[in-house]
Structures are given as structure tokens and as C-alpha cells.
Design a protein around this motif. Structure first.
Motif, mmCIF file in Angstrom:
data_model
loop_
_atom_site.group_PDB
_atom_site.id
_atom_site.type_symbol
_atom_site.label_atom_id
_atom_site.label_comp_id
_atom_site.label_asym_id
_atom_site.label_seq_id
_atom_site.Cartn_x
_atom_site.Cartn_y
_atom_site.Cartn_z
ATOM 1 N N MET A 1 16.770 19.225 -22.141
ATOM 2 C CA MET A 1 17.959 18.399 -21.981
ATOM 3 C C MET A 1 19.007 18.826 -22.999
ATOM 4 O O MET A 1 18.696 19.039 -24.162
ATOM 5 C CB MET A 1 17.566 16.937 -22.208
ATOM 6 N N VAL B 1 21.342 17.420 -25.000
ATOM 7 C CA VAL B 1 21.801 16.126 -25.518
ATOM 8 C C VAL B 1 23.228 16.236 -26.039
ATOM 9 O O VAL B 1 24.054 15.346 -25.828
ATOM 10 C CB VAL B 1 20.850 15.639 -26.639
ATOM 11 N N MET C 1 16.185 8.764 -29.029
ATOM 12 C CA MET C 1 17.009 9.834 -29.618
ATOM 13 C C MET C 1 17.677 9.358 -30.907
ATOM 14 O O MET C 1 17.764 10.099 -31.887
ATOM 15 C CB MET C 1 18.088 10.285 -28.622
ATOM 16 N N LEU D 1 15.044 9.253 -33.498
ATOM 17 C CA LEU D 1 14.650 10.619 -33.885
ATOM 18 C C LEU D 1 15.644 11.226 -34.865
ATOM 19 O O LEU D 1 15.267 11.810 -35.871
ATOM 20 C CB LEU D 1 14.541 11.462 -32.615
ATOM 21 N N ARG E 1 12.375 9.677 -37.563
ATOM 22 C CA ARG E 1 11.147 10.459 -37.341
ATOM 23 C C ARG E 1 11.139 11.054 -35.940
ATOM 24 O O ARG E 1 11.696 10.473 -35.026
ATOM 25 C CB ARG E 1 9.907 9.551 -37.420
ATOM 26 N N PRO E 2 10.433 12.185 -35.778
ATOM 27 C CA PRO E 2 10.273 12.720 -34.422
ATOM 28 C C PRO E 2 9.506 11.747 -33.548
ATOM 29 O O PRO E 2 8.556 11.108 -34.002
ATOM 30 C CB PRO E 2 9.461 14.004 -34.639
ATOM 31 N N THR F 1 10.531 11.651 -26.599
ATOM 32 C CA THR F 1 11.479 10.967 -25.725
ATOM 33 C C THR F 1 12.211 12.019 -24.898
ATOM 34 O O THR F 1 12.590 13.064 -25.425
ATOM 35 C CB THR F 1 12.477 10.101 -26.530
ATOM 36 N N PHE F 2 12.358 11.771 -23.632
ATOM 37 C CA PHE F 2 12.965 12.775 -22.761
ATOM 38 C C PHE F 2 14.158 12.231 -21.985
ATOM 39 O O PHE F 2 14.479 12.724 -20.907
ATOM 40 C CB PHE F 2 11.909 13.383 -21.827
ATOM 41 N N ASP F 3 14.787 11.186 -22.533
ATOM 42 C CA ASP F 3 16.058 10.772 -21.951
ATOM 43 C C ASP F 3 16.994 10.316 -23.067
ATOM 44 O O ASP F 3 16.568 10.055 -24.178
ATOM 45 C CB ASP F 3 15.878 9.679 -20.878
ATOM 46 N N GLY G 1 20.162 16.578 -18.124
ATOM 47 C CA GLY G 1 18.959 15.812 -18.422
ATOM 48 C C GLY G 1 19.085 14.362 -17.995
ATOM 49 O O GLY G 1 20.106 13.947 -17.428
ATOM 50 N N ALA G 2 18.023 13.594 -18.276
ATOM 51 C CA ALA G 2 17.978 12.194 -17.852
ATOM 52 C C ALA G 2 18.821 11.326 -18.776
ATOM 53 O O ALA G 2 18.806 11.497 -19.998
ATOM 54 C CB ALA G 2 16.535 11.712 -17.853
ATOM 55 N N TYR H 1 13.917 13.378 -9.333
ATOM 56 C CA TYR H 1 14.099 14.461 -10.316
ATOM 57 C C TYR H 1 13.460 15.749 -9.795
ATOM 58 O O TYR H 1 12.274 15.778 -9.519
ATOM 59 C CB TYR H 1 13.419 14.056 -11.627
ATOM 60 N N HIS I 1 14.593 20.719 -18.626
ATOM 61 C CA HIS I 1 15.164 19.710 -19.522
ATOM 62 C C HIS I 1 14.193 19.324 -20.632
ATOM 63 O O HIS I 1 14.593 19.100 -21.769
ATOM 64 C CB HIS I 1 15.577 18.471 -18.714
ATOM 65 N N GLN J 1 14.251 22.079 -23.218
ATOM 66 C CA GLN J 1 15.501 22.013 -23.997
ATOM 67 C C GLN J 1 15.456 20.858 -24.995
ATOM 68 O O GLN J 1 15.949 20.961 -26.111
ATOM 69 C CB GLN J 1 16.695 21.814 -23.063
ATOM 70 N N THR J 2 14.840 19.744 -24.564
ATOM 71 C CA THR J 2 14.791 18.562 -25.436
ATOM 72 C C THR J 2 13.954 18.827 -26.677
ATOM 73 O O THR J 2 14.306 18.416 -27.784
ATOM 74 C CB THR J 2 14.207 17.361 -24.673
ATOM 75 N N MET K 1 16.002 16.793 -36.183
ATOM 76 C CA MET K 1 15.179 15.916 -37.012
ATOM 77 C C MET K 1 15.720 15.897 -38.436
ATOM 78 O O MET K 1 16.368 16.870 -38.854
ATOM 79 C CB MET K 1 13.749 16.440 -37.014
ATOM 80 N N LEU L 1 11.617 16.843 -42.265
ATOM 81 C CA LEU L 1 10.565 16.780 -41.254
ATOM 82 C C LEU L 1 10.559 17.995 -40.325
ATOM 83 O O LEU L 1 9.697 18.104 -39.456
ATOM 84 C CB LEU L 1 10.734 15.510 -40.407
#
Lengths: 163, 57
Positions: free
Chosen positions: A1, A3, A23, A26, A30-31, A34-36, A92-93, B18, B26, B29-30, B38, B42
């Protein structure tokens, strides 16, 4: 995605919105998987046309049913139909919220407390403040809460208050 | 329909719509974007200062 591209188009089209959800967490803490991209928008007739323009530029698609899934229409009025929309875009979503559980009717207050920030690529956005992210989690049923996120947020709030 | 039910229904619709190839692109890429965004302490591949022999003495 991509972003950055989603946030850039929202910014360029002057959409009054806040980055919320995973997001935002994050970037600030912290990581987290998440994908949207989740955004909370000011849901009035001044802002929704800007949002619709941004969505069309992002190649957003949505449908009232699976069978009606299609590029979003020219007119912005479909955005008045419900409180949340889960869309696809070419980057992306994207989840668009007109109201957020736990923060109902408090967009202006949350916007005032939100943190102006930018991504690593320099794309500007406003992110929901830690106190408000925590309030969203606390409003969920106990089984759906993200306990790790809540713990990190409580610690960050304590540190910010110098406790 | 309450807001939770609406969100779940919206997610189901999007999952069905989707394109799987797009979705996989996607996701990849994310992961790359997330790594770059981050908090610095980290990041996995952050620059580290090499220890020299004189540091260890």
C-alpha cells in the motif's frame, strides 16, 4: 500500500481528517500488523465534497453491495449514507469513518488535540492523540480490545504527564 | 444495524471485491512503508556504529 500517496492526496484536496487506527499507532509507537489506512473525516457538507474528489483521484471503489462494487460516483452525497466505508483504492485499502466509537460527536475536540506529524517521506498529516486512541480501545467490547496497544498508550500518556 | 455490524459488513464486501494480485502487492508495499516509518529505535536495519578494536580496550 502506498500510504504516502493516500495521505498526500487527502492533504492536497484539503480534506479535514485525522489519521487513526493501526497506521497512526505504528508511526507514533510500535510496529503493528495493519493493512489499511483509517481516517476519521469531518462529516459535513463543506468537507465531504473534498473527500469525494480525493477518493476519485485515488481510484477508490465502493458498493452498497458486492454486486454494485464500482468506482465512487461524481456526486459526494453517497458519503452521507452511513458512518463508515471500507474502500479499495489503487494505492491500497482505505477505511473512512464519519464517526468513531468512543469519540462520537467529538471530532472538533479530537482535531484540536491531534498531533501534526509527517511520514518518513515528508507527507504531512494529523494523527489522533494517544488519549483519544486509548478511548477508542476502551469503548470496544473486552474481547476485541488490543491489550498491547492499550498498554503502550497508557505508558506513553504517563510519560507525557511526567509520572 | 449497529456500527460494529456495519464495519464487519463493509470489510466483508471489500474482501470480496479486492483483486488478490493487487492485494498482495499492497501488502508488500505496506511492509516496506511500515519499516521506513517506525520510530527510529525500532527499525530493523538502522545504521549501527561499528565497534573498533580501540573501543574494546
Amino acid at each position: 500500500m502506498n500510504v504516502d500517496e493516500i495521505l498526500k492526496v487527502l492533504w492536497d484536496e484539503q480534506v479535514d481528517c485525522l489519521l487513526i487506527g493501526g497506521m497512526n499507532f505504528l508511526i507514533r509507537h510500535r510496529p503493528e500488523l495493519t493493512f489499511d489506512v483509517d481516517v476519521w473525516v469531518r462529516g459535513d457538507s463543506d468537507n465531504l465534497p473534498n473527500l469525494n474528489r480525493a477518493l476519485r483521484q485515488l481510484g477508490a471503489e465502493w458498493g452498497r453491495t458486492e454486486a454494485e462494487w464500482a468506482p465512487v460516483p461524481d456526486s459526494w452525497h453517497w458519503l452521507e449514507g452511513q458512518g463508515v466505508f471500507c474502500l479499495t483504492t489503487r494505492h491500497g485499502a482505505l477505511d473512512v469513518f464519519r464517526d468513531v466509537r468512543g469519540l462520537e460527536g467529538r471530532y472538533a475536540d479530537c482535531w484540536a488535540r491531534a498531533i501534526p506529524s509527517s511520514t518518513a517521506a515528508g507527507i504531512a498529516f494529523r494523527g489522533l492523540a494517544d488519549e483519544d486512541m486509548l478511548a477508542c480501545q476502551e469503548a470496544l467490547p473486552p474481547g476485541e480490545r488490543n491489550l498491547r496497544r492499550m498498554e503502550v498508550l497508557r505508558e506513553a500518556i504517563r510519560r507525557a504527564r511526567g509520572q | 444495524m449497529d456500527s460494529d455490524q456495519l464495519k464487519k459488513r463493509e470489510e466483508r464486501k471489500r474482501d470480496a471485491a479486492y483483486d488478490p494480485v493487487e492485494r498482495w502487492k499492497h501488502i508488500q508495499q505496506t511492509i516496506t512503508w511500515a519499516e521506513a516509518n517506525m520510530p527510529p529505535e525500532l527499525r530493523r536495519n538502522r545504521p549501527r556504529t561499528a565497534r573498533t578494536r580501540s573501543d574494546q580496550q
